[in-house]
Design a protein around this motif. Structure first.
Motif, mmCIF file in Angstrom:
data_model
loop_
_atom_site.group_PDB
_atom_site.id
_atom_site.type_symbol
_atom_site.label_atom_id
_atom_site.label_comp_id
_atom_site.label_asym_id
_atom_site.label_seq_id
_atom_site.Cartn_x
_atom_site.Cartn_y
_atom_site.Cartn_z
ATOM 1 N N VAL A 172 0.853 -1.183 0.000
ATOM 2 C CA VAL A 172 0.000 0.000 0.000
ATOM 3 C C VAL A 172 0.887 1.231 0.000
ATOM 4 N N ALA A 173 0.324 2.330 -0.443
ATOM 5 C CA ALA A 173 0.982 3.635 -0.367
ATOM 6 C C ALA A 173 -0.105 4.643 -0.018
ATOM 7 N N GLU B 254 9.639 9.879 0.062
ATOM 8 C CA GLU B 254 8.546 9.063 -0.451
ATOM 9 C C GLU B 254 7.282 9.283 0.357
ATOM 10 N N ILE B 255 6.152 8.906 -0.236
ATOM 11 C CA ILE B 255 4.930 8.848 0.552
ATOM 12 C C ILE B 255 5.021 7.590 1.425
ATOM 13 N N PRO B 256 4.328 7.581 2.566
ATOM 14 C CA PRO B 256 4.351 6.391 3.416
ATOM 15 C C PRO B 256 3.826 5.174 2.641
ATOM 16 N N ALA B 257 4.440 4.040 2.883
ATOM 17 C CA ALA B 257 4.061 2.818 2.164
ATOM 18 C C ALA B 257 4.537 1.612 2.944
ATOM 19 N N GLY B 258 3.989 0.464 2.593
ATOM 20 C CA GLY B 258 4.446 -0.753 3.240
ATOM 21 C C GLY B 258 3.818 -1.992 2.644
ATOM 22 N N LYS B 259 4.402 -3.099 3.012
ATOM 23 C CA LYS B 259 4.033 -4.417 2.486
ATOM 24 C C LYS B 259 2.798 -4.957 3.192
ATOM 25 N N LEU B 260 1.947 -5.593 2.414
ATOM 26 C CA LEU B 260 0.790 -6.298 2.971
ATOM 27 C C LEU B 260 1.255 -7.534 3.727
ATOM 28 N N THR C 153 3.896 -2.335 -10.242
ATOM 29 C CA THR C 153 5.101 -1.510 -10.279
ATOM 30 C C THR C 153 6.027 -1.851 -11.436
ATOM 31 N N SER C 154 6.209 -3.109 -11.732
ATOM 32 C CA SER C 154 7.149 -3.543 -12.774
ATOM 33 C C SER C 154 6.657 -4.851 -13.393
ATOM 34 N N PRO C 155 5.578 -4.809 -14.180
ATOM 35 C CA PRO C 155 4.960 -6.046 -14.656
ATOM 36 C C PRO C 155 5.812 -6.870 -15.613
ATOM 37 N N GLY C 156 6.922 -6.338 -16.056
ATOM 38 C CA GLY C 156 7.800 -7.117 -16.913
ATOM 39 C C GLY C 156 8.509 -8.236 -16.176
ATOM 40 N N PHE C 157 8.639 -8.108 -14.840
ATOM 41 C CA PHE C 157 9.347 -9.143 -14.083
ATOM 42 C C PHE C 157 8.838 -9.344 -12.661
ATOM 43 N N ALA C 158 7.839 -8.565 -12.241
ATOM 44 C CA ALA C 158 7.358 -8.689 -10.864
ATOM 45 C C ALA C 158 5.831 -8.583 -10.827
ATOM 46 N N ASP C 159 5.229 -9.234 -9.813
ATOM 47 C CA ASP C 159 3.774 -9.166 -9.668
ATOM 48 C C ASP C 159 3.339 -8.227 -8.541
ATOM 49 N N GLU C 160 4.242 -7.344 -8.065
ATOM 50 C CA GLU C 160 3.891 -6.428 -6.979
ATOM 51 C C GLU C 160 2.768 -5.493 -7.410
ATOM 52 N N LEU C 161 1.687 -5.488 -6.621
ATOM 53 C CA LEU C 161 0.541 -4.617 -6.841
ATOM 54 C C LEU C 161 0.478 -3.639 -5.676
ATOM 55 N N ALA D 126 8.394 5.649 -8.405
ATOM 56 C CA ALA D 126 7.172 5.746 -9.197
ATOM 57 C C ALA D 126 5.931 6.043 -8.359
ATOM 58 N N LYS D 127 5.766 5.383 -7.202
ATOM 59 C CA LYS D 127 4.542 5.584 -6.431
ATOM 60 C C LYS D 127 4.419 7.018 -5.937
ATOM 61 N N THR D 128 5.542 7.607 -5.514
ATOM 62 C CA THR D 128 5.505 8.970 -5.010
ATOM 63 C C THR D 128 5.341 9.969 -6.150
ATOM 64 N N ALA D 129 6.033 9.739 -7.257
ATOM 65 C CA ALA D 129 5.861 10.609 -8.424
ATOM 66 C C ALA D 129 4.410 10.566 -8.899
ATOM 67 N N PHE D 130 3.824 9.373 -8.927
ATOM 68 C CA PHE D 130 2.424 9.209 -9.309
ATOM 69 C C PHE D 130 1.542 10.033 -8.372
ATOM 70 N N ALA D 131 1.797 9.931 -7.067
ATOM 71 C CA ALA D 131 0.998 10.647 -6.067
ATOM 72 C C ALA D 131 1.102 12.160 -6.253
#
Length: 184
Positions: free
Chosen positions: A46-47, A73-79, A112-120, A166-171
């Motif tokens: 989450v972010a 960065e904006i606050p974020a963390g792993k599920l 975040t990087s669908p070419g090699f990772a499944d992180e959502l 990317a997540k912070t730039a997006f935000a």
């Protein structure tokens, strides 16, 4: 099966760590040939765009070993396993910033990087912030400096490559677009 889908023929588990795992899949390509795909599996994250009453964005400054540098960065963390993203967002906001929120709204989710990772990553907007007296603490291996910035300051941090993920730039760009649409 779509005309672009790759069928998995086999999977070899290479590494399983605390946060990620790495596997190599042998796949059948749409043209019938085979290839290998290196895939990072991630539990998701989450972010949070945390906005103070005076429209400042709550951010954290944190050293990122993979980049050998400090980022803002904006606050974020792993599920955690089985954790709902909204619950994680509230928890991470408190752990990283000491704030609780009156309202938290889901904005969007993105890979975040669908070419090699499944992180959502699930992105939330938190408002009605209040500093907690007995806030949850950071993980024992996590160290951050808390900062609050205006949108203009955040854009300057992007320009100076202090905000560089990317997540912070997006935000920040979401907030910039939202502000621009208000003035129309």
């Amino acid at each position: 099966m779509s005309s672009l889908e790759e069928k998995t023929l086999s999977t070899e588990q290479i590494f399983t760590g605390k946060i990620i795992s790495l596997q190599v899949d042998e796949v059948e390509l749409p043209n019938g040939k085979t290839s290998k795909r290196e895939i990072i599996k991630h539990p998701g994250a989450v972010a949070i765009i945390a906005l103070t009453d005076d429209k400042k964005v709550v951010m954290v400054e944190q050293y990122r070993k993979a980049l050998e540098r400090t980022l803002v960065e904006i606050p974020a963390g792993k599920l955690e396993k089985g954790e709902k993203p909204e619950v994680c967002a509230v928890r991470e906001l408190e752990e990283e910033t000491g704030y609780e929120c009156e309202k938290i709204d889901w904005l969007t989710s993105f890979y975040t990087s669908p070419g090699f990772a499944d992180e959502l990553v699930h992105l939330y907007v938190a408002t009605g912030l209040n500093k907690k007296v007995n806030a949850a603490e950071l993980d024992e291996d996590e160290f951050v400096n808390l900062i609050e910035v205006t949108l203009e300051e955040a854009l300057e941090l992007m320009k100076n490559q202090k905000i560089y993920d990317a997540k912070t730039a997006f935000a920040v760009q979401y907030l910039q677009l939202k502000e621009a649409l208000k003035t129309k």
